[in-house]
Design an enzyme around this catalytic site. Structure first.
Site, PDB file in Angstrom:
ATOM      1  N   TYR A 126       0.822  -1.207   0.000  1.00  0.00           N
ATOM      2  CA  TYR A 126       0.000   0.000   0.000  1.00  0.00           C
ATOM      3  C   TYR A 126       0.862   1.265   0.000  1.00  0.00           C
ATOM      4  O   TYR A 126       0.347   2.363   0.170  1.00  0.00           O
ATOM      5  CB  TYR A 126      -0.932   0.014   1.219  1.00  0.00           C
ATOM      6  N   LYS A 173       4.367 -14.608   4.082  1.00  0.00           N
ATOM      7  CA  LYS A 173       4.793 -15.388   2.911  1.00  0.00           C
ATOM      8  C   LYS A 173       6.323 -15.299   2.856  1.00  0.00           C
ATOM      9  O   LYS A 173       6.933 -14.957   1.832  1.00  0.00           O
ATOM     10  CB  LYS A 173       4.136 -14.805   1.642  1.00  0.00           C
ATOM     11  N   ASP A 206      -1.218 -18.621   2.353  1.00  0.00           N
ATOM     12  CA  ASP A 206      -2.101 -19.509   1.570  1.00  0.00           C
ATOM     13  C   ASP A 206      -2.664 -20.612   2.455  1.00  0.00           C
ATOM     14  O   ASP A 206      -3.864 -20.911   2.434  1.00  0.00           O
ATOM     15  CB  ASP A 206      -1.384 -20.065   0.326  1.00  0.00           C
ATOM     16  N   ASP A 230      -5.778  -7.228   4.568  1.00  0.00           N
ATOM     17  CA  ASP A 230      -6.958  -6.785   3.828  1.00  0.00           C
ATOM     18  C   ASP A 230      -7.704  -7.990   3.264  1.00  0.00           C
ATOM     19  O   ASP A 230      -8.915  -8.145   3.423  1.00  0.00           O
ATOM     20  CB  ASP A 230      -6.494  -5.851   2.701  1.00  0.00           C
TER      21      ASP A 230
END
Ligand code: NAD
Length: 334
Positions: A126, A173, A206, A230
């Protein structure tokens, strides 16, 4: 005691759900001096500023905002004012409690879901730092810093301790983004070590998404960088009945702005059927922040009674009530 609050209706369904939340808050009897300010595409194009000064001035005075969603053009146009506001006021913690409302029709109605999402709110992808290197080759910078990562982790752990929650899971991740998510994770681990009474776990984003769907009841406090926060927030909202019911708070050192997880929902704007629950429950978080615990409890209980009775709920959660019908029912219970 009277409180001053900046009311930002926003656009799309924002004005509808903001009006409903304002009515419900006023019906608790708490004295609020509302300062309504316009923040939408029209005002942005008129003032030529993505964050008009009158909005900032009001929030500087009140330090507390109740905000509806503001539409962001997709794939071009002005930058997100929602992101700009969070950055400008350094609202570093986005806190989103996700729990099942009694009687709500959702695919997981038989599971008790009760988690709180802590999303870092000021950096990551962002940052808005995008660049076309040569035609058709674009880079978008993911910014992760120690300061912001430690700050959100400390906020999440402090919350967990304060309200007696037992487990924090950091979601990342770092197997792929070894430097960026690796730093986020290192910061979370450091904070976890200083808080040994809280169980700490890590999940790759994931896998976390899959676990959230198959065993949502095992999640307690979730700690994430901005983008995963988000996406996972919307996923989690889907588990408890959808975006119409999940509230949020943007917390900084000096300001707090309360807003639902959902956006401006252009597909239903102006139809009078938007679910104001998320905005009302954001107002509950605001009342807690203002120290109005009794009013907060009463508003929360009134919303839950409407769901438990299944009398007057909106179409997104399987009912037939309008925004106003739902609001009247909540006020009736108050
Ligand atoms: P959205 O959250 O507006 O809507 C997604 C789906 O959920 C739609 O089908 C919508 O009808 C439904 N929905 C959302 N809120 C609802 C409510 N209260 N009651 C009933 N149904 C509801 O997401 P989107 O369509 O991806 O985004 C629309 C716009 O909102 C975009 O411009 C986006 O940038 C903006 N947005 C703003 C914020 C914010 O202001 N904080 C947050 C998210 C999205």
């Amino acid at each position: 005691m009277s409180h001053s609050v900046t009311l930002i209706p926003g656009d799309g369904i924002g004005p509808e759900v903001a009006a409903a939340a304002r009515r419900a808050v006023d019906a608790t009897g708490v004295s609020i001096q509302w300062e309504p300010v316009e923040l939408n595409a029209e005002v942005i194009s008129q003032t030529g500023q993505s964050l008009p000064q009158h909005v900032l001035d009001s929030l500087e005075r009140t330090r507390v905002g109740l905000k509806g969603p503001v539409t962001t053009p997709i794939g071009g146009g002005f930058a997100s004012v929602n992101v700009a506001l969070r950055k400008k006021l350094d609202l570093f913690a986005n806190v989103r409690p996700v729990h099942s409302l009694p009687g709500i029709a959702s695919r997981f109605s038989d599971v008790k879901i009760d988690m709180v999402i802590f999303r870092e709110n000021t950096e990551d992808l962002y940052s808005g730092l995008e660049h076309e290197v040569v035609k058709d080759v674009v880079t978008s910078l993911k910014v992760i810093t120690r300061v912001a990562s430690v700050r959100i982790a400390e906020y999440a752990f402090a919350f967990a301790k304060k309200v007696g929650r037992r487990k924090v899971v950091a979601i990342h991740k770092a197997n792929i983004m070894k430097l960026a998510d690796g730093l986020f994770l290192r910061c979370c681990r450091e904070v976890a070590e200083r808080n040994p009474e809280i169980e700490y776990k890590e999940l790759i984003v994931d896998n976390a998404s899959m676990q959230l769907v198959i065993r949502p009841e095992t999640f307690d406090v979730l700690l994430l960088p901005n983008l995963y926060g988000d996406i996972v927030s919307d996923l989690a909202a889907g588990l408890v009945g959808g975006l119409g019911v999940v509230p949020g708070a943007n917390m900084g050192e000096h300001h707090a702005v309360f807003e639902a997880v959902h956006g401006s929902a252009p597909d239903i704007a102006g139809k009078g059927i938007a679910n104001p629950t998320a905005m009302m429950l954001s107002a509950v978080l605001m009342l807690i922040h203002l120290g109005e615990l009794d009013a907060a409890n009463r508003l929360q209980a009134a919303v839950e009674k409407v769901y438990a009775g299944r009398e007057e709920v909106t179409p997104d959660v399987g009912g037939r009530a309008s925004t106003n019908g739902f609001t009247d029912a909540v006020i009736g219970h108050l």
